[in-house]
Design a protein around this motif. Structure first.
Motif, PDB file in Angstrom:
ATOM      1  N   ARG A   8      70.964  58.419 117.253  1.00 59.07           N
ATOM      2  CA  ARG A   8      71.219  57.037 116.858  1.00 59.07           C
ATOM      3  C   ARG A   8      70.314  56.150 117.698  1.00 59.07           C
ATOM      4  O   ARG A   8      70.649  55.812 118.835  1.00 59.07           O
ATOM      5  N   ARG A 140      66.110  55.698 111.812  1.00 59.88           N
ATOM      6  CA  ARG A 140      65.821  54.284 112.040  1.00 59.88           C
ATOM      7  C   ARG A 140      66.144  53.440 110.806  1.00 59.88           C
ATOM      8  O   ARG A 140      66.752  52.380 110.900  1.00 59.88           O
ATOM      9  N   ARG A 143      69.911  52.980 110.159  1.00 55.78           N
ATOM     10  CA  ARG A 143      70.501  52.023 111.121  1.00 55.78           C
ATOM     11  C   ARG A 143      70.257  50.591 110.654  1.00 55.78           C
ATOM     12  O   ARG A 143      71.160  49.762 110.673  1.00 55.78           O
ATOM     13  N   SER A 185      75.648  56.041 108.303  1.00 48.71           N
ATOM     14  CA  SER A 185      76.091  54.824 108.982  1.00 48.71           C
ATOM     15  C   SER A 185      77.531  54.530 108.611  1.00 48.71           C
ATOM     16  O   SER A 185      78.058  55.060 107.678  1.00 48.71           O
TER      17      SER A 185
END
Length: 185
Positions: A8, A140, A143, A185
């Protein structure tokens, strides 16, 4: 599908990665290596959950062929726009502005942008060079998408040894990337 651990990344790492991508994408633009072909726009692609999505944009690096081909499929539903057609139209029209944020990532080859008009699920179908690079990028991207997406709707899967042709021509369904199985997520 890869079974790699998903780290993460922090927002600082994400900003640095996007900055580096933007610099590389600018170089690709300047050398006319980055293209937005129109040949697949309007094509319907089916998913293993029975839904269908329509290609509304393509981004590719001309002449780039992966040595270690993988397909990365990302899915999400935007938060706040609901069923407002005008909001989805605006989102699709400004997607091109995000190109520098991803096209310069190491290993990027192509991206198809898809939208399901019934479920309002968006998908990105990428060809990538290398599963590790695809996972690094996906960690990435998911997120960032988590900031603007319905909670739990962001998911991705990396499929090794494939290219996007089987999905585009209908031989293979896109994995639905159900959050319970591939939640990001």
């Amino acid at each position: 599908m890869t079974a790699r651990a998903r780290s993460r990344p922090g927002m600082g790492d994400i900003c640095l990665a996007i900055t580096r991508s933007t610099v590389e994408a600018t170089r690709l633009f300047a050398t006319s290596a980055l293209a937005a072909p129109a040949g697949l726009i309007g094509r319907w692609v089916r998913s293993d959950d029975g839904s269908r999505s329509r290609v509304f944009r393509e981004t590719t690096v001309r002449g780039r062929r992966p040595a270690d081909p993988v397909v990365l499929v990302v899915r999400f539903r935007l938060r706040w726009v609901g069923r407002a057609r005008w909001a989805h139209t605006v989102f699709r029209s400004i997607c091109a502005a995000s190109t520098p944020a991803f096209a310069g990532f190491p290993g990027f080859v192509t991206k198809l942008w898809l939208a399901d008009p019934w479920t309002r699920v968006y998908r990105g179908v990428y060809e990538w060079d290398g599963a590790d690079r695809a996972e690094w990028y996906a960690a990435r991207l998911t997120r960032v998408l988590g900031l603007v997406s319905v909670r739990g709707s962001v998911a991705h899967v990396v499929l090794e040894g494939l290219d996007r042709d089987g999905f585009v021509d209908g031989r293979l369904p896109l994995p639905s990337g159900t959050p319970s199985e591939r939640r990001a997520s």
